[in-house]
Design a protein around this motif. Sequence first.
Motif, PDB file in Angstrom:
ATOM      1  N   LEU A  91       0.822  -1.209   0.000  1.00 19.48           N
ATOM      2  CA  LEU A  91       0.000   0.000   0.000  1.00 19.48           C
ATOM      3  C   LEU A  91       0.852   1.254   0.000  1.00 19.48           C
ATOM      4  O   LEU A  91       0.450   2.300  -0.514  1.00 19.48           O
ATOM      5  N   GLY A  92       2.051   1.151   0.567  1.00 19.22           N
ATOM      6  CA  GLY A  92       2.963   2.277   0.497  1.00 19.22           C
ATOM      7  C   GLY A  92       3.358   2.592  -0.935  1.00 19.22           C
ATOM      8  O   GLY A  92       3.813   3.694  -1.241  1.00 19.22           O
ATOM      9  N   ALA A  93       3.176   1.617  -1.820  1.00 18.79           N
ATOM     10  CA  ALA A  93       3.507   1.844  -3.231  1.00 18.79           C
ATOM     11  C   ALA A  93       2.590   2.864  -3.872  1.00 18.79           C
ATOM     12  O   ALA A  93       2.898   3.386  -4.949  1.00 18.79           O
ATOM     13  N   LEU A  94       1.447   3.158  -3.234  1.00 21.52           N
ATOM     14  CA  LEU A  94       0.568   4.188  -3.789  1.00 21.52           C
ATOM     15  C   LEU A  94       1.272   5.533  -3.872  1.00 21.52           C
ATOM     16  O   LEU A  94       0.943   6.364  -4.728  1.00 21.52           O
ATOM     17  N   LYS A  95       2.246   5.738  -2.970  1.00 21.64           N
ATOM     18  CA  LYS A  95       3.001   6.984  -3.032  1.00 21.64           C
ATOM     19  C   LYS A  95       3.740   7.121  -4.355  1.00 21.64           C
ATOM     20  O   LYS A  95       4.029   8.227  -4.806  1.00 21.64           O
ATOM     21  N   PRO A 124      -3.013  -8.366   6.959  1.00 20.75           N
ATOM     22  CA  PRO A 124      -4.448  -8.091   7.003  1.00 20.75           C
ATOM     23  C   PRO A 124      -4.759  -6.694   6.466  1.00 20.75           C
ATOM     24  O   PRO A 124      -3.892  -5.812   6.429  1.00 20.75           O
ATOM     25  N   THR A 125      -5.987  -6.499   6.081  1.00 18.27           N
ATOM     26  CA  THR A 125      -6.426  -5.188   5.611  1.00 18.27           C
ATOM     27  C   THR A 125      -6.194  -4.132   6.683  1.00 18.27           C
ATOM     28  O   THR A 125      -6.534  -4.322   7.843  1.00 18.27           O
ATOM     29  N   ALA A 236       3.601  -8.683  14.778  1.00 24.10           N
ATOM     30  CA  ALA A 236       2.899  -8.963  13.523  1.00 24.10           C
ATOM     31  C   ALA A 236       1.475  -9.364  13.863  1.00 24.10           C
ATOM     32  O   ALA A 236       1.230 -10.093  14.832  1.00 24.10           O
ATOM     33  N   ALA A 237       0.526  -8.874  13.076  1.00 20.26           N
ATOM     34  CA  ALA A 237      -0.867  -9.303  13.231  1.00 20.26           C
ATOM     35  C   ALA A 237      -1.048 -10.690  12.629  1.00 20.26           C
ATOM     36  O   ALA A 237      -0.308 -11.096  11.724  1.00 20.26           O
ATOM     37  N   ALA A 238      -2.031 -11.431  13.139  1.00 20.65           N
ATOM     38  CA  ALA A 238      -2.333 -12.741  12.575  1.00 20.65           C
ATOM     39  C   ALA A 238      -2.764 -12.594  11.117  1.00 20.65           C
ATOM     40  O   ALA A 238      -3.508 -11.671  10.768  1.00 20.65           O
ATOM     41  N   TYR A 239      -2.293 -13.512  10.283  1.00 16.82           N
ATOM     42  CA  TYR A 239      -2.645 -13.472   8.857  1.00 16.82           C
ATOM     43  C   TYR A 239      -2.572 -14.872   8.288  1.00 16.82           C
ATOM     44  O   TYR A 239      -1.543 -15.541   8.381  1.00 16.82           O
ATOM     45  N   ARG A 240      -3.714 -15.330   7.741  1.00 21.16           N
ATOM     46  CA  ARG A 240      -3.814 -16.674   7.185  1.00 21.16           C
ATOM     47  C   ARG A 240      -3.340 -17.700   8.208  1.00 21.16           C
ATOM     48  O   ARG A 240      -3.838 -17.737   9.324  1.00 21.16           O
ATOM     49  N   GLY A 368       0.550  -3.747  17.970  1.00 21.35           N
ATOM     50  CA  GLY A 368      -0.456  -4.771  17.784  1.00 21.35           C
ATOM     51  C   GLY A 368      -0.888  -5.013  16.362  1.00 21.35           C
ATOM     52  O   GLY A 368      -1.500  -6.036  16.068  1.00 21.35           O
ATOM     53  N   LEU A 369      -0.565  -4.108  15.444  1.00 19.52           N
ATOM     54  CA  LEU A 369      -1.138  -4.181  14.100  1.00 19.52           C
ATOM     55  C   LEU A 369      -0.090  -4.439  13.032  1.00 19.52           C
ATOM     56  O   LEU A 369      -0.216  -5.354  12.218  1.00 19.52           O
ATOM     57  N   ASP A 370       0.974  -3.639  13.014  1.00 16.74           N
ATOM     58  CA  ASP A 370       1.941  -3.666  11.920  1.00 16.74           C
ATOM     59  C   ASP A 370       3.076  -4.659  12.186  1.00 16.74           C
ATOM     60  O   ASP A 370       3.311  -5.059  13.322  1.00 16.74           O
ATOM     61  N   SER A 371       3.795  -5.014  11.127  1.00 17.63           N
ATOM     62  CA  SER A 371       4.991  -5.845  11.302  1.00 17.63           C
ATOM     63  C   SER A 371       6.139  -4.949  11.749  1.00 17.63           C
ATOM     64  O   SER A 371       6.384  -3.894  11.168  1.00 17.63           O
ATOM     65  N   GLU A 372       6.824  -5.347  12.809  1.00 16.55           N
ATOM     66  CA  GLU A 372       7.916  -4.570  13.385  1.00 16.55           C
ATOM     67  C   GLU A 372       9.062  -5.500  13.757  1.00 16.55           C
ATOM     68  O   GLU A 372       8.879  -6.714  13.932  1.00 16.55           O
TER      69      GLU A 372
END
Length: 491
Positions: A91-95, A124-125, A236-240, A368-372
């Motif tokens: 999504l950062g690629a939108l820049k 996740p979204t 990292a948030a849970a994903y798949r 809690g949300l982003d990958s760090e």
Amino acid sequence: MTLFEPGRNIWRMAQADHAAVIVDACDYYRVIRQAMLQARKRILIIGWDFDPRIKLDRTGDGNPEETLGDFLLNLPKQNPELEILILKWDLGALKMLLRGSAIAWIARLAWQKQVRFRLDHAHPTGCSHHQKIVVIDDCFAICGGIDMTGDRWDRPVHADHDPGRVRPNGSEYGPWHDATMAVDGPAAGALSEIARDRWFRATGEQLPILDMPDCVWPEGLQPQFENLKVAVARNAAAYREWPAVKEVEALFVDMIESAQRFIYAENQYFTSPVVAAAIIRRLERPDPPEIVLVQPLTADGWLEQVAMDAARIRLAQAIGRHDPDNRFRIFTPKTQQGQDIYVHAKLMIVDDQVLRVGSSNLNNRSLGLDSECDLALEAVDDAQRDGIAALRTQLMAEHLGTERERVVDEFSRSGSLLATIEALRGPGHSLALLPIEKPSDAAEFIADRELLDPKSPDLMFEGMTHRSLFSPIRERWRGRRHFRRHAEATV
């Protein structure tokens, strides 16, 4: 007894032969350029943002016209065995839509057989991939707060007008402070495992582990620490099929609650009620430490200012009501002419005993949300304690616009971070107390309900009435009638 607990507040411990904290992107770009020149098999770049149009060398020592894209395209010509992999948050690629020439550069990189550029959508979204990691030959790695992108380069002097502080289009941007950490040996291998896992999740390709007998260490980079154990903490948030990971928050809380004398921290944001609650708990115990937080005056961007700045004020007010001796203070750095210096570093030092550098902010998203990914070390001897103290002195001197010797002398005399800052700060390049002003009603509403800073993917879509900035703090004093009057009062 060690602070680090693998599986709870860190992922694992790993040995490093050398480690160094690099302050500000002028030195970081020089170091990473030299490290990439020494690469033999693979360069793996994991970033929140990436702009091939920037110039790494802006000091005049090398080619002043060479862009990052030029540099990466030329490396494989010098070494046909070298592979360069670049992974950027999608999504950062939108820049990039606003960077027409950047898109053209990415296309040029894509045509180079030995260079691969990919976008990372494995999240996740609403989440972002916020890690900033570069791994070279699986034996040298850098992890911290600095991306190879625009608006990052600056020197520690943070001059009001630096000719190198310009965007690819030639426009000037403001002073910027940042930090990152370099390690080698098995610690670099641990960061490689995280980076290779990110590449696999994004592309489905399993990268082989490299076994390099001679490790890279960039020429000119002086190690601050040698033969030490380094802790790696992630979020990292849970994903798949991949479960959630929340080590960075647990480590922040444990570091705060373990403090005996002082905490020195630099961070872009302070909106985490969990961290605020940990600060209050520590301040309420006997012999509370001094807590110095160095931050930008305002967040970067209008929406972030509305959400993050108001939440910071609200949490500072809550802490202040449990801090009768005024031991918790937030400072913001200024240039010689009073211009605000943007603090993007994510760094914490406790008692000159524990050091932490990474990508994690003190906000809900990072915890809690982003990958760090953060690195931390706990001193086991006087040499390591002296190394941490020297770094703290360097940072304080940079922000106060003074010599390191003056910081050392004043701190030796007073034994107090706050007394040292008060004795040395003044007009011009220095630290100023963060003004605590009442947010607007709209900003307060957004901040109190964490509308732009959710703790998890699910909370992004939960009804506003179920969310409160003060829930973790309220949990600390459940049953006390006066909580709302004290913690949620406005100035």
